[in-house]
Scaffold this motif. Structure first.
Motif, mmCIF file in Angstrom:
data_model
loop_
_atom_site.group_PDB
_atom_site.id
_atom_site.type_symbol
_atom_site.label_atom_id
_atom_site.label_comp_id
_atom_site.label_asym_id
_atom_site.label_seq_id
_atom_site.Cartn_x
_atom_site.Cartn_y
_atom_site.Cartn_z
ATOM 1 N N THR A 120 -4.797 6.155 11.784
ATOM 2 C CA THR A 120 -4.190 7.137 12.679
ATOM 3 C C THR A 120 -3.619 8.346 11.941
ATOM 4 O O THR A 120 -3.188 9.301 12.580
ATOM 5 C CB THR A 120 -3.054 6.487 13.494
ATOM 6 N N TYR A 121 -3.599 8.325 10.603
ATOM 7 C CA TYR A 121 -2.943 9.380 9.829
ATOM 8 C C TYR A 121 -3.683 10.715 9.975
ATOM 9 O O TYR A 121 -4.914 10.762 9.908
ATOM 10 C CB TYR A 121 -2.895 9.019 8.351
ATOM 11 N N VAL A 122 -2.945 11.793 10.101
ATOM 12 C CA VAL A 122 -3.557 13.116 10.201
ATOM 13 C C VAL A 122 -4.069 13.600 8.846
ATOM 14 O O VAL A 122 -4.948 14.471 8.784
ATOM 15 C CB VAL A 122 -2.581 14.159 10.786
ATOM 16 N N ASN A 123 -3.516 13.054 7.765
ATOM 17 C CA ASN A 123 -3.944 13.440 6.424
ATOM 18 C C ASN A 123 -3.909 12.198 5.541
ATOM 19 O O ASN A 123 -2.930 11.922 4.850
ATOM 20 C CB ASN A 123 -3.048 14.534 5.853
ATOM 21 N N SER A 174 -1.832 11.000 14.436
ATOM 22 C CA SER A 174 -2.402 11.575 15.644
ATOM 23 C C SER A 174 -1.948 10.729 16.834
ATOM 24 O O SER A 174 -2.136 9.507 16.836
ATOM 25 C CB SER A 174 -3.927 11.581 15.548
ATOM 26 N N ARG A 175 -1.389 11.374 17.826
ATOM 27 C CA ARG A 175 -0.890 10.615 18.979
ATOM 28 C C ARG A 175 -2.026 9.875 19.684
ATOM 29 O O ARG A 175 -1.889 8.694 20.025
ATOM 30 C CB ARG A 175 -0.190 11.541 19.978
ATOM 31 N N VAL A 176 -3.142 10.543 19.898
ATOM 32 C CA VAL A 176 -4.221 9.887 20.623
ATOM 33 C C VAL A 176 -4.814 8.748 19.797
ATOM 34 O O VAL A 176 -5.154 7.684 20.334
ATOM 35 C CB VAL A 176 -5.321 10.896 21.042
ATOM 36 N N ARG A 177 -4.923 8.915 18.476
ATOM 37 C CA ARG A 177 -5.476 7.839 17.654
ATOM 38 C C ARG A 177 -4.514 6.661 17.566
ATOM 39 O O ARG A 177 -4.943 5.503 17.504
ATOM 40 C CB ARG A 177 -5.835 8.363 16.264
ATOM 41 N N LEU A 178 -3.198 6.930 17.570
ATOM 42 C CA LEU A 178 -2.242 5.822 17.582
ATOM 43 C C LEU A 178 -2.348 5.063 18.896
ATOM 44 O O LEU A 178 -2.323 3.825 18.911
ATOM 45 C CB LEU A 178 -0.821 6.346 17.377
ATOM 46 N N ARG A 179 -2.478 5.764 20.000
ATOM 47 C CA ARG A 179 -2.642 5.086 21.290
ATOM 48 C C ARG A 179 -3.916 4.249 21.310
ATOM 49 O O ARG A 179 -3.927 3.133 21.825
ATOM 50 C CB ARG A 179 -2.660 6.100 22.431
#
Length: 402
Positions: free
Chosen positions: A71-74, A109-114
């Protein structure tokens, strides 16, 4: 254990996290959500998780904890142990006025965490809460949806966000959402390394700033980096740009998207580089979204109409985004609920015992989250008054669990 399930209204971060915990514990639940799918409102938003991380790990099964890097953005920056500096800049001189340290911090990322939290869960989609019936029997509560379906359980947990239907039914006479005197415009776009102009070197996650003459606030966040995921761009960065200003400036938000983009660029024309360029590189195709900022905080022991209903996350405490504490509080809400209420033995709890346990949970949440709501509100106001920022403000203070 009661044969009646725990009802969870809302498949946001808190609702999904609660469902994962209940599934681990073997507690029956029904999770329903008004959206049509997990990515219906994917949006360009990231979440910064810091003091809520221990609670997240405690609530999740180990195999999902191990997958958090998905889920990390980077992911490259996170892998080298970089927690970011989260600096605040004077946009007239380019000097960094503050940094916000953290021993541990991840940006997701909010959507990837969800999507990760939804793994293995049975979610009922397109279910908008319409009414709550808690009068038919003292040992149950029924949630009725707009499509005519109904769910009956031993407890209803409202996790349905800042525009919570559950909250409206628990507190029909107020208090209402409190709007703040701030206008906000934002958008997300793909930037080449040249268009980034070294922004990732400033911070691999986010930074912010304000101009001392105009008091226009700037927030820059990376939402994705090259080769971060299989479906990531191979050579571009997905960036989020937000600017905001006080209503007192008398600048209305245009209704036309092109005019909104033009306004964003005109309000930032006097900024020093690279900050000016980061805004002015927004493509003409960018959707410039206008968001009216509001907040809300519940009060304990005021829900008398529905004793088997309780709020969690943004439903209980809607915060501004200027300190990034909403998700951390939502995660700890879930942990507090599991500590105060024996969810495996709900069937054996008397209505009085359940209400006492829920009251203890509400006290926990209010004691912790009310300062976060207040600090976030003050941070929002201070973001548009440069003199307050340089004299110290919740906007630039460390994010610590209250």
């Amino acid at each position: 254990m009661s044969e009646l399930p725990v009802l969870i209204a809302g498949a946001g971060i808190s609702g999904l996290l609660l469902a994962q915990h209940l599934q681990q514990q073997g507690v029956p639940f029904r999770l329903f959500e008004q959206d049509a799918a997990i990515d219906t409102r994917s949006g360009g938003w990231g979440l910064t998780l810091h003091w809520g991380l221990p609670a997240l790990r405690e609530l999740l099964p180990d195999h999902l904890v191990a997958r958090l890097p998905e889920t990390y953005v980077n992911k490259v920056a996170a892998a080298r142990g970089d927690t970011g500096r989260f600096q605040f800049f004077d946009l007239q001189t380019g000097s960094a006025l503050y940094s916000v340290p953290a021993a541990e911090r991840i940006r997701v990322s909010r959507v990837r965490l969800r999507q990760l939290l939804a793994t293995g869960l049975d979610i009922q989609w397109n279910k908008t809460l319409q009414s709550i019936d808690s009068e038919s029997a003292p040992d149950r509560v029924t949630a009725r949806c707009e499509d005519g379906t109904a769910f009956t359980g031993c407890l209803l947990v409202g996790c349905d966000g800042s525009r919570s239907r559950a909250r409206e039914m628990l507190y029909p006479h107020g208090p209402k959402m409190r709007p703040l005197p701030v206008q906000l415009l934002g958008g997300a776009a793909l930037y080449s390394p040249e268009e980034m102009a070294g922004a990732e070197a400033i911070d691999p996650f986010l930074f912010q700033g304000s101009h001392p003459e105009t008091d226009v606030f700037f927030f820059f966040s990376l939402l994705d980096t090259p080769n971060n995921f299989d479906d990531s761009s191979k050579d571009k960065y997905l960036c989020q740009i937000i600017i905001s200003w006080a209503d007192a400036k008398g600048i209305a938000v245009p209704g036309d998207n092109a005019a909104r983009l033009a306004l964003i660029k005109s309000l930032t024309a006097n900024w020093v580089e690279p900050f000016r360029g980061l805004v002015h590189n927004l493509p003409d195709t960018t959707e410039a979204r206008s968001i009216r900022i509001s907040d809300w905080m519940f009060r304990p022991a005021q829900n008398h109409a529905h004793p088997r209903v309780v709020l969690v996350g943004d439903s209980a405490h809607t915060m501004t985004m200027y300190r990034g504490e909403g998700a951390n509080n939502a995660i700890v809400d879930v942990l507090d609920l599991t500590k105060r209420v024996d969810l495996r033995s709900l069937g054996s709890l008397t209505p009085e015992a359940l209400r006492e346990a829920l009251a203890a949970y509400e006290t926990d949440v209010f004691t912790r989250a009310d300062p976060s709501v207040r600090n976030s509100r003050q941070a929002c106001l201070d973001a548009h008054d440069f003199s307050r920022i340089v004299n110290g403000s919740p906007l630039v203070s460390a994010r610590l669990r209250e």
